[in-house]
Design a protein around this motif. Structure first.
Motif, PDB file in Angstrom:
ATOM      1  N   THR A 207     -19.319 -30.408 -22.822  1.00  0.00           N
ATOM      2  CA  THR A 207     -19.777 -31.801 -22.861  1.00  0.00           C
ATOM      3  C   THR A 207     -18.680 -32.712 -23.378  1.00  0.00           C
ATOM      4  O   THR A 207     -18.417 -33.789 -22.822  1.00  0.00           O
ATOM      5  N   GLN A 211     -16.752 -35.733 -21.344  1.00  0.00           N
ATOM      6  CA  GLN A 211     -16.937 -37.055 -21.928  1.00  0.00           C
ATOM      7  C   GLN A 211     -15.614 -37.695 -22.332  1.00  0.00           C
ATOM      8  O   GLN A 211     -15.406 -38.891 -22.131  1.00  0.00           O
ATOM      9  N   GLY A 217     -15.055 -38.974 -17.275  1.00  0.00           N
ATOM     10  CA  GLY A 217     -15.402 -39.575 -18.553  1.00  0.00           C
ATOM     11  C   GLY A 217     -14.377 -40.614 -18.959  1.00  0.00           C
ATOM     12  O   GLY A 217     -14.003 -41.491 -18.176  1.00  0.00           O
ATOM     13  N   HIS A 315     -22.477 -40.724 -29.289  1.00  0.00           N
ATOM     14  CA  HIS A 315     -23.617 -39.844 -29.023  1.00  0.00           C
ATOM     15  C   HIS A 315     -24.810 -40.044 -29.951  1.00  0.00           C
ATOM     16  O   HIS A 315     -25.908 -39.606 -29.631  1.00  0.00           O
ATOM     17  N   VAL A 335     -18.095 -44.278 -24.109  1.00  0.00           N
ATOM     18  CA  VAL A 335     -18.604 -43.171 -23.289  1.00  0.00           C
ATOM     19  C   VAL A 335     -19.708 -42.492 -24.079  1.00  0.00           C
ATOM     20  O   VAL A 335     -19.539 -42.123 -25.241  1.00  0.00           O
ATOM     21  N   THR A 336     -20.887 -42.368 -23.452  1.00  0.00           N
ATOM     22  CA  THR A 336     -22.090 -42.053 -24.213  1.00  0.00           C
ATOM     23  C   THR A 336     -22.877 -40.897 -23.622  1.00  0.00           C
ATOM     24  O   THR A 336     -22.954 -40.727 -22.400  1.00  0.00           O
ATOM     25  N   CYS A 337     -23.447 -40.113 -24.517  1.00  0.00           N
ATOM     26  CA  CYS A 337     -24.390 -39.060 -24.131  1.00  0.00           C
ATOM     27  C   CYS A 337     -25.361 -38.847 -25.286  1.00  0.00           C
ATOM     28  O   CYS A 337     -25.234 -39.434 -26.354  1.00  0.00           O
ATOM     29  N   SER A 362     -22.242 -39.994 -19.677  1.00  0.00           N
ATOM     30  CA  SER A 362     -21.678 -38.659 -19.458  1.00  0.00           C
ATOM     31  C   SER A 362     -22.721 -37.613 -19.827  1.00  0.00           C
ATOM     32  O   SER A 362     -23.365 -37.724 -20.870  1.00  0.00           O
ATOM     33  N   HIS A 363     -22.872 -36.628 -18.955  1.00  0.00           N
ATOM     34  CA  HIS A 363     -23.882 -35.592 -19.172  1.00  0.00           C
ATOM     35  C   HIS A 363     -23.273 -34.232 -18.854  1.00  0.00           C
ATOM     36  O   HIS A 363     -22.741 -34.020 -17.761  1.00  0.00           O
TER      37      HIS A 363
END
Length: 443
Positions: A207, A211, A217, A315, A335-337, A362-363
């Motif tokens: 991840t 990301q 990402g 995050h 950039v986020t998850c 981002s996943h």
């Protein structure tokens, strides 16, 4: 099951091909008839120790392109916490929808859900059409389960409409003695790591790679200032290593002096202890405090010599997102998850649109990204951040630790492995990296 375990412990992995697959195995499950057990409780009060059970379950049928793995160790990710507290939704909805896809996927729609999205172990059986892997191979697994029957997935498998996270949106996960995976989830186990160490990086390392590093990402480059929330945690600890290894400048946000010491031991020089410095980004449940964003941004510039972050590795979600958008530099990237503190993000769009910033969702990672992330582990360029290991019967406490942020790095779980410290087949390589491997232990 004991015969399988004993063959692996005796380093007779080739022998497992001749051993029968047990008709049942022990697994960590949540139960469908308990999915409403926490209704009405605040998130913090939902207790994984009440909902995670170790039970004997039936071994699933092995299908084409699949493998059954004897799992020596696994680990707890935040999706295990979400599953255990049935939030934001019960995962049984995922299993029901997957079960309607075809006759083979019906296996997944059960009154129990075997959880877990990491494993390290040994291939026990492979289904028709599997060529790369065979019984006896020592492996780790990434958690991307994808059908690849739709053209949308063939440029980036994460865009496949049938993309799922194994052990969260599918059944038969890794917190168990056996696991069912698609064969293209398998990757070589790094030989210098123990079972529990090898099981720890999978989900979070991949991840973090997508990301932060991947072109999908933030595409970090040398000299970028990267603000990393939770820099000593399960996800942030890998982002910190990747930023340092790639020549970027991490600004590590942590929540205690002990966690600050950990990131400094990794080589980070710019550290913010948000608890000690008292940042409170919300005045109340509905109102953010822009003055706190400003104070936070000023602190970042003090540390960097005047630079705002090129990249914000985001995050936590709701609690921090407004601040993240504010502090990113003009033209920068957030950039986020995950959104572990809440999914409903609020931010002042003036700071995004007028300053030409970008938000990238981002996943997890596609197969190539997961493989590259595992290669970094195998080459000793990125190291596991395992802090504590529990036996399988204490998995509820392990998930509780993650839920309450009582941990650093990753929390491991022994499944078939009877003790820690087993599974190393390259001791010389291990010795070269031992201090880094053990950096998080006991913290």
């Amino acid at each position: 099951m004991f015969d399988i375990r004993d063959a692996i412990l005796a380093d007779q992995t080739d022998a497992v091909a001749g051993l029968p697959v047990p008709e049942s195995y022990r697994a960590v499950v949540v139960r469908k008839d308990e999915q409403d057990m926490f209704t009405g409780l605040p998130t913090r009060d939902k207790d994984p120790r009440k909902s995670l059970h170790v039970e004997q379950v039936a071994t699933p049928e092995l299908g084409p392109g699949e493998a059954i793995v004897a799992v020596m160790a696994s680990s707890v990710n935040y999706n295990t916490v979400w599953t255990s507290i049935f939030e934001p939704v019960s995962t049984f909805g995922f299993l029901e929808r997957y079960g309607r896809q075809n006759d083979l996927t019906k296996r997944h729609d059960l009154p129990y859900h075997v959880v877990g999205s990491d494993l390290a172990g040994v291939v026990l059986r492979v289904g028709p059409g599997v060529n790369r892997w065979q019984p006896g191979d020592e492996v780790v697994a990434h958690c991307l389960s994808v059908e690849l029957e739709d053209p949308a997935g063939h440029d980036d498998t994460m865009l496949d409409p049938q993309q799922r996270i194994w052990g969260f949106e599918t059944n038969f996960g890794g917190l168990a003695e056996l696991a069912l995976v698609k064969s293209n989830q398998l990757m070589p186990k790094p030989a210098h790591l123990t079972w529990e160490e090898a099981a720890a990086p999978g989900l979070v390392n991949s991840t973090a790679y997508r990301q932060l590093v991947s072109h999908n990402g933030a595409n970090v480059k040398q000299g970028d200032v990267v603000l990393i929330w939770g820099a000593s945690g399960g996800l942030g600890s890998y982002a910190t290593q990747m930023a340092l290894g790639g020549g970027a400048i991490p600004v590590c946000v942590v929540s205690s002096p002990a966690k600050a010491d950990i990131v400094r031991s990794m080589g980070a020089e710019l550290v913010i202890d948000r608890s000690a410095e008292g940042y409170t980004f919300w005045k109340d449940a509905d109102t953010q405090d822009p003055k706190e964003w400003q104070r936070f941004g000023k602190r970042i510039r003090e540390l960097t010599g005047g630079d705002d972050p090129d990249i914000v590795f985001e995050h936590p979600g709701r609690e921090t997102f407004g601040a993240s958008v504010y502090v990113a530099k003009k033209g920068g990237v957030i950039v986020t998850c995950a959104s572990t503190s809440g999914y409903l993000h609020q931010y002042d769009n003036r700071y995004l649109w007028m300053n030409l910033k970008r938000v990238i969702g981002s996943h997890f990672a596609n197969y190539r990204e997961a493989w590259e992330a595992n290669r970094l582990i195998d080459r000793g360029l990125i190291h596991p951040t395992l802090s504590k290991v529990y036996p399988m019967h204490e998995v509820g406490q392990a998930a509780y630790d993650v839920h309450r942020n009582l941990h650093s790095g990753k929390v491991g779980v022994l499944t078939l492995a009877p003790t820690e410290g087993l599974g190393v087949t390259d001791p010389d390589k291990r010795e070269r990296h031992l201090s880094a491997i053990n950096r998080f232990r006991g913290v």
